[in-house]
Design a protein around this motif. Sequence first.
Motif, short mmCIF file in Angstrom:
data_model
loop_
_atom_site.label_atom_id
_atom_site.label_comp_id
_atom_site.label_asym_id
_atom_site.label_seq_id
_atom_site.Cartn_x
_atom_site.Cartn_y
_atom_site.Cartn_z
N GLU A 33 0.66 -1.21 0.15
CA GLU A 33 -0.03 0.31 0.12
C GLU A 33 0.84 1.30 0.02
O GLU A 33 0.48 2.34 -0.50
N LEU A 34 1.97 1.30 0.86
CA LEU A 34 2.79 2.37 0.91
C LEU A 34 3.58 2.48 -0.53
O LEU A 34 3.60 3.69 -1.10
N VAL A 35 4.07 1.53 -1.18
CA VAL A 35 4.59 1.95 -2.71
C VAL A 35 3.42 2.27 -3.41
O VAL A 35 3.94 3.16 -4.23
N VAL A 36 2.18 1.84 -3.35
CA VAL A 36 1.24 2.26 -4.22
C VAL A 36 0.81 3.94 -3.93
O VAL A 36 0.63 4.73 -4.99
N LEU A 37 0.78 4.24 -2.70
CA LEU A 37 0.79 5.60 -2.10
C LEU A 37 1.77 6.40 -2.69
O LEU A 37 1.29 7.61 -3.15
N VAL A 38 3.26 5.89 -2.60
CA VAL A 38 4.37 7.04 -3.16
C VAL A 38 3.89 7.20 -4.81
O VAL A 38 4.13 8.35 -5.13
#
Length: 198
Positions: free
Chosen positions: A145-150
Amino acid sequence: YVKMVGEDPDEEVSPGDVQRSFGHKPLLQRIAIVAAGPGFNLLLAGLLLLVVALFVKRKYVNIGTVLNTFLIGPFMDLFLWLDFLPDASHNPTDYISLACAILLAGIGGGLYVSGGVGAGPKDGFMLTVAELTKLSVSRARMAVELVVLVISYILRGPVFIVTFFYTLLQSPVFQASLKFLGKLRVSLSEKWQTQRSS
Protein backbone atom coordinates in the motif's frame (compact mmCIF):
# COMPACT_ATOMS: atom_id res chain seq x y z
CA TYR A 1 -14.56 12.98 -10.54
CA VAL A 2 -14.77 15.08 -13.68
CA LYS A 3 -18.17 16.61 -14.45
CA MET A 4 -19.12 16.55 -18.11
CA VAL A 5 -20.94 19.27 -20.03
CA GLY A 6 -24.62 18.37 -20.10
CA GLU A 7 -24.31 15.58 -17.52
CA ASP A 8 -26.93 17.20 -15.30
CA PRO A 9 -30.27 17.33 -17.17
CA ASP A 10 -31.15 20.61 -15.38
CA GLU A 11 -27.86 22.25 -16.42
CA GLU A 12 -27.99 25.07 -18.93
CA VAL A 13 -25.79 24.21 -21.92
CA SER A 14 -24.61 26.93 -24.25
CA PRO A 15 -25.84 26.53 -27.86
CA GLY A 16 -22.29 25.89 -29.07
CA ASP A 17 -21.86 22.97 -26.64
CA VAL A 18 -25.20 21.20 -27.20
CA GLN A 19 -23.93 18.84 -29.94
CA ARG A 20 -20.95 17.70 -27.87
CA SER A 21 -22.75 17.62 -24.48
CA PHE A 22 -23.06 14.39 -22.52
CA GLY A 23 -26.86 14.47 -22.46
CA HIS A 24 -26.98 14.79 -26.26
CA LYS A 25 -25.00 11.56 -26.82
CA PRO A 26 -26.75 8.22 -27.53
CA LEU A 27 -27.16 5.86 -24.55
CA LEU A 28 -24.36 3.45 -25.56
CA GLN A 29 -21.93 6.31 -26.06
CA ARG A 30 -22.82 7.72 -22.62
CA ILE A 31 -22.19 4.27 -21.08
CA ALA A 32 -18.81 4.10 -22.82
CA ILE A 33 -17.88 7.58 -21.59
CA VAL A 34 -18.75 6.71 -17.98
CA ALA A 35 -16.99 3.31 -18.27
CA ALA A 36 -13.77 5.06 -19.30
CA GLY A 37 -13.67 6.98 -16.00
CA PRO A 38 -11.48 6.46 -12.92
CA GLY A 39 -12.78 2.91 -12.49
CA PHE A 40 -11.23 1.96 -15.80
CA ASN A 41 -7.83 2.90 -14.39
CA LEU A 42 -8.54 0.58 -11.47
CA LEU A 43 -9.57 -2.14 -13.94
CA LEU A 44 -6.29 -1.77 -15.87
CA ALA A 45 -4.24 -1.95 -12.66
CA GLY A 46 -6.25 -5.01 -11.59
CA LEU A 47 -5.65 -6.72 -14.93
CA LEU A 48 -1.92 -6.02 -14.67
CA LEU A 49 -1.76 -7.51 -11.16
CA LEU A 50 -3.90 -10.46 -12.31
CA VAL A 51 -1.42 -11.23 -15.12
CA VAL A 52 1.48 -10.95 -12.67
CA ALA A 53 -0.34 -13.28 -10.24
CA LEU A 54 -0.92 -15.84 -12.99
CA PHE A 55 2.83 -16.00 -13.66
CA VAL A 56 4.09 -15.74 -10.07
CA LYS A 57 1.57 -17.51 -7.83
CA ARG A 58 -1.70 -18.93 -9.19
CA LYS A 59 -2.70 -20.02 -5.70
CA TYR A 60 -4.67 -16.83 -5.03
CA VAL A 61 -6.38 -16.62 -8.43
CA ASN A 62 -9.94 -17.94 -8.65
CA ILE A 63 -13.39 -16.74 -9.74
CA GLY A 64 -13.41 -14.12 -6.96
CA THR A 65 -10.22 -12.61 -8.40
CA VAL A 66 -11.75 -12.25 -11.84
CA LEU A 67 -15.02 -10.81 -10.47
CA ASN A 68 -13.09 -8.37 -8.29
CA THR A 69 -10.97 -7.28 -11.26
CA PHE A 70 -13.89 -6.60 -13.56
CA LEU A 71 -16.52 -5.28 -11.12
CA ILE A 72 -14.81 -2.98 -8.61
CA GLY A 73 -13.80 -0.32 -11.18
CA PRO A 74 -17.20 -0.06 -12.90
CA PHE A 75 -19.00 0.10 -9.55
CA MET A 76 -16.61 2.82 -8.41
CA ASP A 77 -17.43 4.79 -11.57
CA LEU A 78 -21.15 4.20 -11.01
CA PHE A 79 -21.03 5.54 -7.44
CA LEU A 80 -19.02 8.57 -8.54
CA TRP A 81 -21.42 9.21 -11.43
CA LEU A 82 -24.51 8.88 -9.21
CA ASP A 83 -22.94 11.51 -6.94
CA PHE A 84 -24.91 10.46 -3.86
CA LEU A 85 -21.97 10.24 -1.48
CA PRO A 86 -21.88 13.27 0.83
CA ASP A 87 -19.06 15.80 0.69
CA ALA A 88 -16.69 15.93 3.64
CA SER A 89 -17.90 18.25 6.39
CA HIS A 90 -14.73 17.90 8.52
CA ASN A 91 -16.65 17.28 11.71
CA PRO A 92 -16.36 14.34 14.14
CA THR A 93 -18.99 12.38 12.21
CA ASP A 94 -16.64 12.21 9.21
CA TYR A 95 -13.89 10.69 11.35
CA ILE A 96 -16.27 8.19 12.93
CA SER A 97 -17.43 7.23 9.42
CA LEU A 98 -13.81 6.87 8.33
CA ALA A 99 -12.97 4.64 11.32
CA CYS A 100 -16.01 2.47 10.57
CA ALA A 101 -15.03 2.28 6.88
CA ILE A 102 -11.47 1.20 7.75
CA LEU A 103 -12.81 -1.44 10.14
CA LEU A 104 -15.44 -2.73 7.71
CA ALA A 105 -13.06 -2.76 4.72
CA GLY A 106 -10.46 -4.68 6.74
CA ILE A 107 -13.01 -7.23 7.98
CA GLY A 108 -14.58 -7.46 4.51
CA GLY A 109 -11.19 -8.08 2.90
CA GLY A 110 -10.40 -10.84 5.39
CA LEU A 111 -13.87 -12.31 4.87
CA TYR A 112 -13.72 -12.62 1.10
CA VAL A 113 -10.08 -13.79 1.00
CA SER A 114 -10.61 -16.39 3.74
CA GLY A 115 -13.60 -17.76 1.79
CA GLY A 116 -11.18 -19.42 -0.62
CA VAL A 117 -12.83 -18.12 -3.80
CA GLY A 118 -9.82 -16.03 -4.80
CA ALA A 119 -8.24 -12.84 -3.56
CA GLY A 120 -8.60 -9.60 -5.49
CA PRO A 121 -5.58 -8.74 -7.65
CA LYS A 122 -4.02 -6.37 -5.11
CA ASP A 123 -4.74 -8.69 -2.18
CA GLY A 124 -3.37 -11.70 -4.09
CA PHE A 125 -0.24 -9.71 -4.89
CA MET A 126 0.08 -8.69 -1.24
CA LEU A 127 -0.39 -12.30 -0.03
CA THR A 128 2.26 -13.44 -2.53
CA VAL A 129 4.65 -10.76 -1.23
CA ALA A 130 3.96 -11.95 2.34
CA GLU A 131 4.65 -15.55 1.39
CA LEU A 132 7.82 -14.85 -0.62
CA THR A 133 9.34 -12.39 1.89
CA LYS A 134 8.13 -14.16 5.06
CA LEU A 135 6.60 -10.88 6.25
CA SER A 136 3.34 -10.92 8.16
CA VAL A 137 0.26 -10.28 6.03
CA SER A 138 -0.17 -6.93 7.77
CA ARG A 139 3.39 -5.78 7.07
CA ALA A 140 3.32 -7.00 3.47
CA ARG A 141 0.02 -5.20 2.92
CA MET A 142 1.41 -1.99 4.43
CA ALA A 143 4.51 -2.24 2.23
CA VAL A 144 2.45 -2.78 -0.94
CA GLU A 145 0.00 0.00 0.00
CA LEU A 146 2.83 2.42 0.79
CA VAL A 147 4.49 1.72 -2.58
CA VAL A 148 1.17 2.40 -4.31
CA LEU A 149 0.75 5.54 -2.19
CA VAL A 150 4.18 6.84 -3.20
CA ILE A 151 3.48 6.13 -6.88
CA SER A 152 0.14 7.93 -6.55
CA TYR A 153 1.88 10.92 -4.96
CA ILE A 154 4.52 11.00 -7.72
CA LEU A 155 1.72 10.93 -10.33
CA ARG A 156 0.06 13.83 -8.44
CA GLY A 157 -2.84 11.70 -7.26
CA PRO A 158 -4.93 12.67 -4.23
CA VAL A 159 -2.81 11.80 -1.18
CA PHE A 160 -3.74 13.26 2.20
CA ILE A 161 -3.05 12.42 5.85
CA VAL A 162 -6.19 10.25 5.98
CA THR A 163 -4.75 8.16 3.11
CA PHE A 164 -1.93 7.18 5.47
CA PHE A 165 -4.41 6.33 8.24
CA TYR A 166 -6.29 4.08 5.86
CA THR A 167 -3.09 2.46 4.61
CA LEU A 168 -1.60 1.84 8.05
CA LEU A 169 -4.74 0.96 10.05
CA GLN A 170 -6.60 -1.28 7.62
CA SER A 171 -3.71 -3.76 7.28
CA PRO A 172 -3.74 -5.07 10.90
CA VAL A 173 -7.55 -5.32 10.77
CA PHE A 174 -7.30 -7.29 7.51
CA GLN A 175 -4.71 -9.67 8.99
CA ALA A 176 -6.72 -10.30 12.18
CA SER A 177 -9.90 -10.82 10.17
CA LEU A 178 -8.19 -13.15 7.69
CA LYS A 179 -6.66 -15.22 10.48
CA PHE A 180 -9.87 -15.47 12.55
CA LEU A 181 -12.22 -16.11 9.62
CA GLY A 182 -9.80 -18.57 7.99
CA LYS A 183 -9.72 -20.66 11.19
CA LEU A 184 -13.50 -20.37 11.49
CA ARG A 185 -13.98 -21.58 7.89
CA VAL A 186 -11.69 -24.59 8.45
CA SER A 187 -13.44 -25.42 11.73
CA LEU A 188 -16.91 -25.19 10.18
CA SER A 189 -15.81 -27.22 7.15
CA GLU A 190 -14.42 -29.98 9.38
CA LYS A 191 -17.57 -29.95 11.48
CA TRP A 192 -19.72 -30.16 8.35
CA GLN A 193 -17.61 -33.03 6.95
CA THR A 194 -17.89 -34.92 10.27
CA GLN A 195 -21.68 -34.49 10.38
CA ARG A 196 -21.98 -35.47 6.73
CA SER A 197 -19.96 -38.67 7.18
CA SER A 198 -21.96 -39.69 10.30
